[in-house]
Each structure stands twice: as C-alpha cells, then as structure tokens.
Motif scaffolding. Sequence first.
Motif, mmCIF file in Angstrom:
data_model
loop_
_atom_site.group_PDB
_atom_site.id
_atom_site.type_symbol
_atom_site.label_atom_id
_atom_site.label_comp_id
_atom_site.label_asym_id
_atom_site.label_seq_id
_atom_site.Cartn_x
_atom_site.Cartn_y
_atom_site.Cartn_z
ATOM 1 N N GLN A 132 -44.222 -18.167 -16.602
ATOM 2 C CA GLN A 132 -43.360 -18.967 -15.735
ATOM 3 C C GLN A 132 -42.020 -19.234 -16.417
ATOM 4 O O GLN A 132 -40.950 -19.139 -15.801
ATOM 5 N N ALA A 133 -42.063 -19.533 -17.728
ATOM 6 C CA ALA A 133 -40.818 -19.803 -18.459
ATOM 7 C C ALA A 133 -39.933 -18.561 -18.520
ATOM 8 O O ALA A 133 -38.705 -18.655 -18.397
ATOM 9 N N ALA A 134 -40.542 -17.384 -18.719
ATOM 10 C CA ALA A 134 -39.759 -16.146 -18.774
ATOM 11 C C ALA A 134 -39.149 -15.803 -17.430
ATOM 12 O O ALA A 134 -38.127 -15.104 -17.356
ATOM 13 N N THR A 135 -39.752 -16.278 -16.349
ATOM 14 C CA THR A 135 -39.192 -16.072 -15.018
ATOM 15 C C THR A 135 -37.985 -16.968 -14.783
ATOM 16 O O THR A 135 -36.968 -16.538 -14.215
ATOM 17 N N THR A 136 -38.082 -18.219 -15.216
ATOM 18 C CA THR A 136 -37.048 -19.194 -14.903
ATOM 19 C C THR A 136 -35.966 -19.305 -15.967
ATOM 20 O O THR A 136 -34.831 -19.665 -15.651
ATOM 21 N N ALA A 137 -36.276 -18.993 -17.230
ATOM 22 C CA ALA A 137 -35.286 -19.144 -18.309
ATOM 23 C C ALA A 137 -34.019 -18.325 -18.072
ATOM 24 O O ALA A 137 -32.907 -18.830 -18.282
ATOM 25 N N PRO A 138 -34.112 -17.042 -17.646
ATOM 26 C CA PRO A 138 -32.882 -16.285 -17.417
ATOM 27 C C PRO A 138 -32.002 -16.902 -16.332
ATOM 28 O O PRO A 138 -30.769 -16.824 -16.415
ATOM 29 N N ILE A 139 -32.621 -17.504 -15.337
ATOM 30 C CA ILE A 139 -31.827 -18.137 -14.288
ATOM 31 C C ILE A 139 -31.077 -19.326 -14.872
ATOM 32 O O ILE A 139 -29.904 -19.555 -14.567
ATOM 33 N N PHE A 140 -31.738 -20.070 -15.753
ATOM 34 C CA PHE A 140 -31.072 -21.173 -16.434
ATOM 35 C C PHE A 140 -29.926 -20.658 -17.312
ATOM 36 O O PHE A 140 -28.853 -21.249 -17.369
ATOM 37 N N LEU A 141 -30.142 -19.520 -17.980
ATOM 38 C CA LEU A 141 -29.147 -18.998 -18.921
ATOM 39 C C LEU A 141 -27.964 -18.332 -18.225
ATOM 40 O O LEU A 141 -26.824 -18.433 -18.691
ATOM 41 N N PHE A 142 -28.213 -17.635 -17.126
ATOM 42 C CA PHE A 142 -27.180 -16.775 -16.535
ATOM 43 C C PHE A 142 -26.620 -17.267 -15.210
ATOM 44 O O PHE A 142 -25.684 -16.659 -14.682
ATOM 45 N N ALA A 143 -27.183 -18.332 -14.635
ATOM 46 C CA ALA A 143 -26.767 -18.721 -13.279
ATOM 47 C C ALA A 143 -25.295 -19.096 -13.216
ATOM 48 O O ALA A 143 -24.613 -18.772 -12.230
ATOM 49 N N LEU A 144 -24.764 -19.767 -14.234
ATOM 50 C CA LEU A 144 -23.354 -20.149 -14.200
ATOM 51 C C LEU A 144 -22.460 -18.913 -14.176
ATOM 52 O O LEU A 144 -21.496 -18.845 -13.412
ATOM 53 N N SER A 145 -22.763 -17.940 -15.016
ATOM 54 C CA SER A 145 -22.001 -16.692 -15.011
ATOM 55 C C SER A 145 -22.149 -15.980 -13.680
ATOM 56 O O SER A 145 -21.178 -15.431 -13.136
ATOM 57 N N ALA A 146 -23.362 -15.997 -13.138
ATOM 58 C CA ALA A 146 -23.595 -15.349 -11.846
ATOM 59 C C ALA A 146 -22.821 -16.040 -10.731
ATOM 60 O O ALA A 146 -22.275 -15.382 -9.840
ATOM 61 N N GLY A 147 -22.752 -17.367 -10.778
ATOM 62 C CA GLY A 147 -22.001 -18.094 -9.763
ATOM 63 C C GLY A 147 -20.518 -17.773 -9.808
ATOM 64 O O GLY A 147 -19.879 -17.580 -8.771
ATOM 65 N N ALA A 148 -19.957 -17.714 -11.027
ATOM 66 C CA ALA A 148 -18.544 -17.363 -11.157
ATOM 67 C C ALA A 148 -18.289 -15.956 -10.626
ATOM 68 O O ALA A 148 -17.318 -15.710 -9.907
ATOM 69 N N MET A 149 -19.182 -15.026 -10.975
ATOM 70 C CA MET A 149 -19.016 -13.654 -10.508
ATOM 71 C C MET A 149 -19.091 -13.580 -8.980
ATOM 72 O O MET A 149 -18.309 -12.865 -8.335
ATOM 73 N N ALA A 150 -19.996 -14.352 -8.389
ATOM 74 C CA ALA A 150 -20.157 -14.316 -6.932
ATOM 75 C C ALA A 150 -18.955 -14.902 -6.204
ATOM 76 O O ALA A 150 -18.714 -14.566 -5.045
ATOM 77 N N ASP A 151 -18.197 -15.790 -6.870
ATOM 78 C CA ASP A 151 -16.984 -16.337 -6.264
ATOM 79 C C ASP A 151 -15.780 -15.435 -6.481
ATOM 80 O O ASP A 151 -14.762 -15.599 -5.804
ATOM 81 N N LEU A 152 -15.882 -14.487 -7.429
ATOM 82 C CA LEU A 152 -14.732 -13.648 -7.769
ATOM 83 C C LEU A 152 -14.783 -12.260 -7.150
ATOM 84 O O LEU A 152 -13.747 -11.626 -6.957
ATOM 85 N N VAL A 153 -15.982 -11.746 -6.861
ATOM 86 C CA VAL A 153 -16.116 -10.385 -6.343
ATOM 87 C C VAL A 153 -16.766 -10.438 -4.962
ATOM 88 O O VAL A 153 -17.199 -11.500 -4.497
ATOM 89 N N ASP A 154 -16.846 -9.281 -4.322
ATOM 90 C CA ASP A 154 -17.486 -9.185 -3.013
ATOM 91 C C ASP A 154 -18.982 -9.462 -3.163
ATOM 92 O O ASP A 154 -19.695 -8.746 -3.869
ATOM 93 N N ARG A 155 -19.460 -10.513 -2.510
ATOM 94 C CA ARG A 155 -20.849 -10.943 -2.699
ATOM 95 C C ARG A 155 -21.841 -9.911 -2.187
ATOM 96 O O ARG A 155 -22.907 -9.707 -2.787
ATOM 97 N N ARG A 156 -21.521 -9.265 -1.097
ATOM 98 C CA ARG A 156 -22.435 -8.261 -0.538
ATOM 99 C C ARG A 156 -22.619 -7.105 -1.507
ATOM 100 O O ARG A 156 -23.746 -6.657 -1.768
ATOM 101 N N ARG A 157 -21.518 -6.598 -2.064
ATOM 102 C CA ARG A 157 -21.623 -5.491 -3.018
ATOM 103 C C ARG A 157 -22.368 -5.907 -4.278
ATOM 104 O O ARG A 157 -23.159 -5.131 -4.832
#
Length: 549
Positions: free
Chosen positions: A62-87
């Motif tokens: 369970q921790a290995a499933t959720t830890a990456p989301i904790f680690l990378f979600a901020l970077s993923a959010g910034a990327m989703a606001d900067l590039v085409d979300r569908r692509r």
Amino acid sequence: MTDAAKAEKDAVSAWAPFGHAAFAVLWTATVVSNIGTWMHDVASGWLMTSLSPSPLMVALVQAATTAPIFLFALSAGAMADLVDRRRLLIVIMTALVIVTLGLGVLVLLGLVNAWMLLLFTFLSGAGAAFVAPAWQAIVPQLVPRPDLSSAVALNSVGINISRAIGPALAGLIIASFGIAWPYMLNALSYVIVIGALLWWRPPPQPKSDLPVERFWSAIRSGLRYVRASSPMRATLVRAIAFFLFASAYWALLPIIARRELQGGPELYGLMLASVGIGAVSGALFLPRLKKSMGPDTLVAAGTAGTALVLAVFALVAIPAAAIAVSFIAGASWIMVLSSLNVSAQMVLPDWVRARGLSVFITVFFGSMTLGSMIWGQTASLLGVPFTLLLAAAGSLLGAVLSWPFKLRQGDALDLSPSMHWPAPVVAGDVAHDRGPVMITVEYRIAPATAADFAAAMKDLRAARRRDGAYAWGLFEDVAMPGRYIEYFTEESWLAHLRHHERVAESDRLLQQKVRAFHLGPDDPVVTHYLAPAPGAAVVPPPPRDGELQ
C-alpha cells in the motif's frame, strides 16, 4: 415543493453530468480502467502475502502505491497546468501499459520476488501520480460549473463501482487462471482509456499572450496559492485528520482477511466488493445527505462510520460480519472523500487547478502512505486488533480537533478572470525577467473607518498572495494620518503581468469593497517599481512582510 419532487430533483442533479457525451465516455473508460487497477492491487496484496507474509511487507505494498503520488504529485500538477492535459494523459497511460504488462509477464514466468513487486508497484504509483492531477483538472472541461459537484461525486461512484467489481473479479481470476492474469487485464484496461482520450476533443481554452510559466516557478505559484487560500487550507486539515487513520483499514485488509479471519482470496475480494457496493449505495443518497447534513456533518458521520468498522474488525472475527461492515466502510469513505474533493475543486481557478488539486492529492496520499507504514509497524509489534482500535480512537479524536476547519467555504466565489486591471503605465519596454517588482497603492482613509479598512485589507492581502505576490504590507503615513500605502512584491515583471490575468471576479468585488473606504473621486494611486538592472546599483533585497527598508 413536495418531498417526492425534491427527491426527484436531487436524483436528476446527481446524474446530470451523464447528459454530456465527453463526461459519459471518459467516465465509462475510467470505470473499466479502475476495475483493472483494483484487480492489479488485489493481486499485488495477495501475492505479497505469499512472497513475504510479514504485516509490514504487506503494508508496504500500500505504501509503495501511495508514496510516489506523495512524492511526484506537485510536479505532476505543475506539468498538467503547463502542457496539454489530454496529451499528457495519453503519454502516461501508454507508459503504464508497458509497466503493467511487464510485471504480468514476470509473474507468469515466476521471476518476481517481494522487492521486485514493490519496485513495479512504485512505478505504477508514479504513473498514477502524473495522471491524477491532470485527470481531476479536466473535469470542469467536461461539464458546466453547476454540474461540477455531481461530476466529482460520480467520479467517486465510478471508483467504487470498480471497487465492487474489480476485487471480486480478481479473486475469481486468481483462483481460476492464476495470479498473473489480473496484471494482463489491467494493461488492456489502460488501452481502453487511451482510446477514449484520442476520441475526446476538449473545448478551446483561453490563450495567453504571455510565455509559458517555468516549471519551478509554476510549482511555487501553486503552493503560494494554496497557502493563501483559507478554504483550501481548511480542506487539507480535514483531509489529514481523516486519511491518516482511515489508512489502517486499507493497509491491513489483506492481513485481516488472511490471518484474522482465516480466509482466502475469495473472502478478500468479497470484502472489497462490499466496500464498493457500500460506496455506490452511499453515493446515491449523497445529494440528499449533503442538503440535510451539510459537508462538515457529513464528513464527521463518515469518520464515525469508519471508526465503527475498525472496531468491529478488531473485536469480531466473523467473515460475515466483516463483509457486512465493509459495506459501511464504503459508504463512509465516499461520504468523506466526495465532500473533501468537491471542497477542493470549488476553490481553485482554472489557471492553478491542477496544481491546487496536486496539493490535495499529495496530502491525501501522503497521509495514506504515512498511516500505512505506522499501522503496519504497529501491527507487527502490538498485533492487528489493538492497532485497529488505536486507529479507530485516533480517527474520532481527529474529527473533533479538526471540526473548526469548515468545508465548502468557496462555493459562492466567482473564480473566472475579471481582466479589469488596466495595463501598467511604463516609460519603455520592460524585459520579462526584470525583477523583483514592487507595486504600491496609495489610499486616503477617514479615521472613523480605519479599523474596518484594515480588516478589509487582510482579505485583500490573501488575494494578492494567491495571485502571485510573495510579500505584502500596509503602512500609515505618520506625517499625514489617513494616508495609507499598500505594497506587494512579485518575482519579476512577467510574474506581475500574469497577476493581471489571474485576478478573479471575486477579487474584483473585494477590491471594490476596499475602494469604498477611499476618500475622493479619484481611484487610489498605483505605482510600479522595478529593482535596478544588474550592474546599475547594489540594492538590498525587497522588503518582507511588516518590514520597511
């Protein structure tokens, strides 16, 4: 209006998003994919009980499933606001096909050990981390704002429909064909989502004439917005208070099914299916419950239900009872998760939506990851029943302590861009990277209204910070009482130009409220200052809050 008419109206509003083809298609594809994901997760949890039956190792899945989301979600959010979300979603889904198919082949060949399973689980979690903010951020593009709350709730319904089907199907597939096949089918489910995304044509979004925001600057502006938004902060506090303790249920469920209840994969699948059925059933009543109870009481009730489930698991080792209370767990879960998710969605404008949601997701999965590790280690040391009782008590205490932080404070806010700020008056061209920038606004205030003016300026301070300011201050002229200077500073000239585009209608109304205190027919005087160009002079850093140089 009669009770029957009210019920009919609630039902219509609950299902209204399905009247929009894009939402219906993507929702259906997501449900299919989530069924695959739940089969994947059940297979991983069950496989780990065979590879390493330690409660800590099972909880680490369970921790290995959720830890990456904790680690990378901020970077993923910034990327989703900067590039085409569908692509972005199509690329990440393709990567997940490769990772999941690879794990399935290795399991089929018998080449997987406990640590290899954790590695592939981490990689799948990393993919989910980059999918989640972008996926949640496109929801407002699928439905109009009045249907947004129902759309968020239906997304939770879809997750729980898949939870009702996926685990039971996984148990059947594992028992009939082997533990590798849930991974194979999950890879196929990602392909279905890719097809739906290729079909979808998102509506055109307003284009800015300004350059795309830089990656790290985008992360900073997203964090700055969340920090300055009191409705968002309240939502995050309530999320931590719930998920940190509710994680005990998800982390220890395989051990509960196998060790405490002496069951097999079929029992584990039935318990998860009962959770899903409970969540779907709860979602059907959510519109009425929200109207009668309100979001805060709804979250408290869901927390109490979760505590009850944890206590029953600890004290009653009967499979039928475990399946029955799993239904309560599902209903309680969707009551809390839907309320928190809608509360976050409603306070975020589109320019920072993915980043703001990524903070919510980071808190969600960070709490789940930390809780999984805490409860897994506690169960190894003190036993599963005592650990579950401890988590139940903690969840009730968390609900009491977090009660002052109210949800859905931003429902009445109009976050659409106002575009009412005039272009700054400049003597010549200003390079975008020049900075920092200081803006001053001069007010003339009657002494009798000074206290009310200062109170209104506190709200304006939060608005300035949300839209880009990193420092703010308000001072009165000692030589001329009633003459006030507001200042705020921003990173660069480009950051200030973005501030012009980000001011929302709700901010405009707040500025009108402040403007009403100003004496005289003319508007307050606004002046822009730039730090000298490099090499022109040596200057100290710009003032921080409450300081004058």
